[in-house]
Design an enzyme around this catalytic site. Structure first.
Site, PDB file in Angstrom:
ATOM      1  N   GLY A 133     -31.380 -61.023  -9.969  1.00 38.11           N
ATOM      2  CA  GLY A 133     -32.788 -61.340  -9.765  1.00 38.11           C
ATOM      3  C   GLY A 133     -33.090 -62.410  -8.722  1.00 38.11           C
ATOM      4  O   GLY A 133     -32.494 -62.449  -7.639  1.00 38.11           O
ATOM      5  N   ILE A 134     -34.035 -63.257  -9.065  1.00 38.12           N
ATOM      6  CA  ILE A 134     -34.565 -64.255  -8.128  1.00 38.12           C
ATOM      7  C   ILE A 134     -33.469 -65.235  -7.700  1.00 38.12           C
ATOM      8  O   ILE A 134     -33.349 -65.584  -6.519  1.00 38.12           O
ATOM      9  CB  ILE A 134     -35.744 -65.003  -8.793  1.00 38.12           C
ATOM     10  CG1 ILE A 134     -36.873 -64.023  -9.130  1.00 38.12           C
ATOM     11  CG2 ILE A 134     -36.252 -66.128  -7.895  1.00 38.12           C
ATOM     12  CD1 ILE A 134     -37.915 -64.565 -10.115  1.00 38.12           C
ATOM     13  N   GLY A 135     -32.657 -65.675  -8.657  1.00 34.13           N
ATOM     14  CA  GLY A 135     -31.604 -66.650  -8.351  1.00 34.13           C
ATOM     15  C   GLY A 135     -30.586 -66.096  -7.372  1.00 34.13           C
ATOM     16  O   GLY A 135     -30.093 -66.811  -6.492  1.00 34.13           O
ATOM     17  N   SER A 150     -42.976 -70.886 -15.302  1.00 36.02           N
ATOM     18  CA  SER A 150     -43.770 -69.645 -15.234  1.00 36.02           C
ATOM     19  C   SER A 150     -45.211 -69.953 -15.602  1.00 36.02           C
ATOM     20  O   SER A 150     -45.480 -70.847 -16.415  1.00 36.02           O
ATOM     21  CB  SER A 150     -43.221 -68.622 -16.225  1.00 36.02           C
ATOM     22  OG  SER A 150     -44.100 -67.511 -16.315  1.00 36.02           O
ATOM     23  N   TYR A 161     -41.018 -67.826 -25.396  1.00 33.38           N
ATOM     24  CA  TYR A 161     -40.824 -67.860 -23.937  1.00 33.38           C
ATOM     25  C   TYR A 161     -41.866 -68.780 -23.281  1.00 33.38           C
ATOM     26  O   TYR A 161     -41.525 -69.654 -22.482  1.00 33.38           O
ATOM     27  CB  TYR A 161     -40.928 -66.443 -23.370  1.00 33.38           C
ATOM     28  CG  TYR A 161     -40.744 -66.387 -21.868  1.00 33.38           C
ATOM     29  CD1 TYR A 161     -39.489 -66.592 -21.293  1.00 33.38           C
ATOM     30  CD2 TYR A 161     -41.826 -66.142 -21.019  1.00 33.38           C
ATOM     31  CE1 TYR A 161     -39.322 -66.546 -19.916  1.00 33.38           C
ATOM     32  CE2 TYR A 161     -41.663 -66.095 -19.649  1.00 33.38           C
ATOM     33  CZ  TYR A 161     -40.407 -66.297 -19.101  1.00 33.38           C
ATOM     34  OH  TYR A 161     -40.239 -66.269 -17.733  1.00 33.38           O
ATOM     35  N   GLY A 171     -28.288 -69.031 -12.975  1.00 30.04           N
ATOM     36  CA  GLY A 171     -28.895 -67.699 -13.066  1.00 30.04           C
ATOM     37  C   GLY A 171     -28.954 -67.028 -11.716  1.00 30.04           C
ATOM     38  O   GLY A 171     -29.989 -66.485 -11.322  1.00 30.04           O
TER      39      GLY A 171
END
Ligand SMILES: NC(=O)c1ccc[n+]([C@@H]2O[C@H](COP(=O)([O-])OP(=O)(O)OC[C@H]3O[C@@H](n4cnc5c(N)ncnc54)[C@H](OP(=O)(O)O)[C@@H]3O)[C@@H](O)[C@H]2O)c1
Length: 309
Positions: free
Chosen positions: A29-31, A150, A175, A25
């Site tokens: 984004g974050i990755g 998360s 999720y 990922g």
């Protein structure tokens, strides 16, 4: 503030020039921010995601920094795609020092894979479980595995029957449940690695609430727009802040002290009681292998009391 993730995590002096990392990922984004930070610190980087154009453009950016990098396209809803990612990683490098299980998504209620598994669970939990299992023998001594979980796991309770059952989770419930699975997986992995004498550590991380990533695209209707809008509200965590959380768990000496921790705010914290349930972690491990129709990884470290229910 335009500080890099590695500076935010006080890791800008870290030298990764002899190390290789796989960041799942990392097309967005974050990755993506983690992959760039690792490249700047000198690591070779395997970029992964679904969007080829985003993957290739990140590889170009890394190559411009003189980083050895490649992109592998794999949809985590498909186990065969995960297997081919693992094979490419094995061919591309002699060994991995850092594995970031970061790819994640959220699907709507009742969305299932062709094998009848709730899709968020497949992408967020079963895919990294399978990938990690395939790469265990490719991890060098001293390697660390960081799984992006998360704080949304709080409130969820492990319910593996519902992953395949007729009463679907709502999108958000699915999720939260998958993120609970991430924490249970990371701690059980740590326990089994220790028990089999492997010098490899495993942690999970909450990166913070990061509305500036592309995660809003997975949310339904107005929630998607709201999530994106929050990205410009001062005080919310930036993508670089989120990436710094992952870098801390992967590289900081503090995080090397004990394996199997859950980090947020660049410190170990207690996850929910459901995420600390060792029986649930063992059950998830065994049932995940069954769902994937594979031999149980690190089976020598199976707990004495079998947890099959
Ligand atoms: N943003 C937050 O507030 C927040 C908070 C807590 C935890 N997290 C977690 O942080 C991680 C990164 O999320 P993000 O916020 O950076 O979101 P993002 O910008 O949407 O990035 C998600 C990454 O996962 C990949 N991905 C999504 N579905 C995939 C699939 N089916 N197969 C393969 N790759 C897939 C995406 O690839 P493509 O873009 O190429 O499709 C992308 O590279 C996730 O695990 C998420 O659950 C996020």
């Amino acid at each position: 503030m335009s500080q890099s993730p590695e500076a935010r995590a006080n890791l800008e002096e870290t030298d990764l020039s002899d190390q290789t990392a796989l960041v799942t990922g990392s097309t967005n984004g974050i990755g993506r921010a983690v992959a760039l930070a690792l490249g700047r610190l000198g690591a070779d980087v395997l970029v992964h995601g679904r969007e080829s154009s985003a993957g290739e453009s990140l590889v170009e950016e890394l190559t411009d920094l003189s980083v050895r990098a490649t992109f592998v396209q794999a949809d985590f809803a498909d186990p065969d795609s995960v297997l081919s990612l693992a094979e490419t990683a094995q061919d591309w490098c002699d060994g991995l020092d850092l594995l970031f299980n970061n790819a994640g998504a959220l699907f709507q209620a009742g969305d299932r894979t062709p094998t009848g598994i709730e899709r968020t669970f497949q992408v967020n939990h079963l895919a990294p479980y399978l990938l990690t299992a395939q790469l265990l023998d490719h991890l060098r001594d001293g390697a660390r595995i960081v799984t992006t979980a998360s704080d949304a796991h709080r409130g969820a309770v492990l319910n593996l029957e519902r992953v395949r059952g007729s009463e679907p989770f709502s999108g958000m419930e699915a999720y939260s449940h998958s993120k609970l699975a991430n924490i249970l997986f990371a701690s059980e992995l740590a326990r089994r690695l220790d028990a089999t004498g492997r010098a490899v550590q495993s942690h999970s991380v909450h990166p913070g609430f990061v509305p500036g990533s592309q995660f809003g695209r997975f949310l339904p209707g107005p929630l998607s727009g709201l999530f994106r809008m929050l990205g410009v509200v001062p005080g919310t965590a930036s993508v670089a802040d989120g990436a710094a959380e992952l870098l801390h768990a992967a590289l900081s000496p503090d995080a090397a002290e004990t394996s199997g921790r859950y980090f947020t705010g660049r410190a170990p914290v207690e996850p929910s009681s459901a995420a600390r349930d060792a029986d649930a972690a063992a059950r998830l491990w065994t049932r995940s292998a069954e769902m994937l129709d594979m031999a149980e990884p690190l089976a020598d470290a199976r707990p004495r009391s079998s947890a099959q229910s």
